[in-house]
Design an enzyme around this catalytic site. Structure first.
Site, PDB file in Angstrom:
ATOM      1  N   HIS A   1       2.274   3.345  -8.978  1.00 39.66           N
ATOM      2  CA  HIS A   1       1.820   1.922  -9.068  1.00 39.66           C
ATOM      3  C   HIS A   1       3.123   1.098  -9.680  1.00 39.66           C
ATOM      4  O   HIS A   1       3.546   0.149  -9.590  1.00 39.66           O
ATOM      5  CB  HIS A   1       0.731   1.840  -9.959  1.00 39.66           C
TER       6      HIS A   1
ATOM      7  N   LEU B   1       9.555 -21.272  -3.568  1.00 38.22           N
ATOM      8  CA  LEU B   1       8.730 -20.413  -2.881  1.00 38.22           C
ATOM      9  C   LEU B   1       7.107 -20.402  -3.567  1.00 38.22           C
ATOM     10  O   LEU B   1       6.994 -20.372  -5.097  1.00 38.22           O
ATOM     11  CB  LEU B   1       9.166 -18.695  -3.059  1.00 38.22           C
TER      12      LEU B   1
ATOM     13  N   ASP C   1       0.613  -1.198  -0.171  1.00 38.84           N
ATOM     14  CA  ASP C   1      -0.012   0.073  -0.001  1.00 38.84           C
ATOM     15  C   ASP C   1       1.032   1.278  -0.064  1.00 38.84           C
ATOM     16  O   ASP C   1       2.079   1.156   0.573  1.00 38.84           O
ATOM     17  CB  ASP C   1      -0.832   0.136   1.277  1.00 38.84           C
TER      18      ASP C   1
HETATM   19  C1  IPE Z   1      -5.393  -2.460   0.299  1.00 38.73           C
HETATM   20  O1  IPE Z   1      -5.091  -1.342   0.000  1.00 38.73           O
HETATM   21  C2  IPE Z   1      -5.610  -3.325  -1.045  1.00 38.73           C
HETATM   22  C3  IPE Z   1      -4.162  -3.556  -1.681  1.00 38.73           C
HETATM   23  C4  IPE Z   1      -2.905  -2.842  -1.263  1.00 38.73           C
HETATM   24  C5  IPE Z   1      -4.267  -3.987  -2.883  1.00 38.73           C
HETATM   25  P1  IPE Z   1      -6.382  -0.263  -0.079  1.00 38.73           P
HETATM   26  O2  IPE Z   1      -5.691   1.137  -0.451  1.00 38.73           O
HETATM   27  O3  IPE Z   1      -7.446  -0.458  -1.066  1.00 38.73           O
HETATM   28  O4  IPE Z   1      -7.038  -0.215   1.483  1.00 38.73           O
HETATM   29  P2  IPE Z   1      -7.651   1.016   1.884  1.00 38.73           P
HETATM   30  O5  IPE Z   1      -8.748   1.648   1.154  1.00 38.73           O
HETATM   31  O6  IPE Z   1      -6.648   2.200   2.364  1.00 38.73           O
HETATM   32  O7  IPE Z   1      -8.186   0.327   3.390  1.00 38.73           O
HETATM   33  C1  IPE Z   2      -1.612   0.195  -3.436  1.00 36.53           C
HETATM   34  O1  IPE Z   2      -1.436   1.696  -3.313  1.00 36.53           O
HETATM   35  C2  IPE Z   2      -2.204  -0.625  -4.723  1.00 36.53           C
HETATM   36  C3  IPE Z   2      -3.356  -0.800  -4.804  1.00 36.53           C
HETATM   37  C4  IPE Z   2      -4.210  -0.773  -3.790  1.00 36.53           C
HETATM   38  C5  IPE Z   2      -4.096  -1.571  -5.863  1.00 36.53           C
HETATM   39  P1  IPE Z   2      -2.664   2.440  -3.241  1.00 36.53           P
HETATM   40  O2  IPE Z   2      -3.151   2.648  -4.737  1.00 36.53           O
HETATM   41  O3  IPE Z   2      -3.663   2.219  -2.520  1.00 36.53           O
HETATM   42  O4  IPE Z   2      -2.037   3.760  -2.798  1.00 36.53           O
HETATM   43  P2  IPE Z   2      -2.619   4.727  -1.758  1.00 36.53           P
HETATM   44  O5  IPE Z   2      -2.815   4.196  -0.558  1.00 36.53           O
HETATM   45  O6  IPE Z   2      -3.615   5.369  -2.279  1.00 36.53           O
HETATM   46  O7  IPE Z   2      -1.318   5.814  -1.586  1.00 36.53           O
HETATM   47 MG    MG Z   3      -4.116   2.379  -0.215  1.00 32.66          MG
END
Ligand code: IPE
Ligand code: IPE
Ligand code: MG
Length: 266
Positions: free
Chosen positions: A60, A154, A43
């Site tokens: 990303h 793995l 995240d």
């Molecule tokens: C969790 O992150 C999902 C992934 C990393 C794929 P999110 O960004 O979707 O989670 P929330 O919305 O902050 O809880």
């Molecule tokens: C994690 O990064 C990737 C996915 C959830 C797919 P985010 O896109 O949630 O990035 P933030 O949390 O908005 O910074």
């Molecule tokens: Mg996120």
């Protein structure tokens, strides 16, 4: 000129410090007490990019680099199971454009990495409702599973269109069907039976859950499997997460006292 040289020297010495720290962390790590299963909520990509004045897609893409490094280190350390949260059942709420970027990155990652993953004996195990992914993503996942299915190193679980609640609903339906078909009695429903119907069937529960980005929640990840998992949270955003951070998490894990509801015995 002098300023530029100083800049380069500075960058080199930071790199040197990083290498030294990594070596030191590696030295401290007890390779005989590594977690059997590490799970990661990848995240913070979007916030990382926004802070740099860049589009979220930049984050990303940088996140994929972190993933590559982390998988490489897991292979080096001979870890048995790695689970990464790549796309949740709730991530469909995001703008179409961002979803497309994420799916394209997944496809690109799988085609680019599959040969190296196979060379490293990694087996890819997708977790989630794959049938709901766009066609090119489904094809890439099918290809990766097929090419890696005989690998014995793995186990790399990739959570895609994954939700812990959806996983439990799937398990409940499959068990319900067994009851209807007379293959199971109500008394036979126990922890083992439920675990058999999860995407992680046959695997140990995660010993360690890592969540970068400073958020303190599970976001519908592995709701059943995390019952006694150790959590390691960091403010570092996923694109800045690398070998050093994984080693720090593993070392911290080795200092934890796991009791599983019991008492510690000497
Ligand atoms: C969790 O992150 C999902 C992934 C990393 C794929 P999110 O960004 O979707 O989670 P929330 O919305 O902050 O809880
Ligand atoms: C994690 O990064 C990737 C996915 C959830 C797919 P985010 O896109 O949630 O990035 P933030 O949390 O908005 O910074
Ligand atoms: Mg996120």
């Amino acid at each position: 000129m002098f300023k530029r040289l100083r800049g380069i020297r500075c960058k080199n010495s930071i790199q040197q410090d990083d290498n030294n720290l990594e070596k030191e962390l590696m030295r401290q790590l007890d390779l005989s007490r590594l977690p059997a299963h590490v799970a990661i909520i990848m995240d913070g990509n979007g916030r990382w990019a926004t802070k740099k004045g860049m589009p979220r897609s930049f984050g990303h893409r940088a996140g994929v680099k972190s993933l590559r490094e982390v998988v490489k280190l897991c292979v080096e350390l001979k870890l048995k199971h790695l689970t990464v949260y790549a796309f949740s059942t709730e991530n469909w709420k995001r703008p179409r454009e961002e979803i497309n970027i994420l799916m394209n990155l997944l496809v690109e990652y799988l085609y680019k990495e599959i040969d190296e993953l196979c060379a490293n004996n990694v087996r890819i195990n997708p977790m989630g409702i794959i049938s709901e992914l766009p066609e090119h993503a489904r094809e890439a996942v099918t290809m990766a599973v097929r090419k890696s299915e005989n690998n014995t190193g793995l186990v790399f679980n990739v959570a895609l269109n994954y939700g812990g609640r959806a996983e439990l609903i799937k398990a409940a339906k499959e068990i319900g069907q067994k009851l209807v078909d007379g293959e199971l009695t109500i008394d036979e429903i126990n922890e083992q039976e439920i675990a058999r119907h999860l995407y992680t069937a046959g695997q140990p529960d995660p010993d360690l859950l890592i969540r970068p980005s400073g958020d303190y929640r599970v976001s519908n990840f592995l709701l059943w499997q995390l019952a006694y998992t150790e959590f390691w949270l960091t403010d570092t955003m996923w694109p800045d997460f690398g070998r050093k951070e994984l080693l720090q998490a593993l070392l911290d894990y080795q200092r934890r006292e796991r009791r599983f509801g019991g008492l510690l015995h000497n």
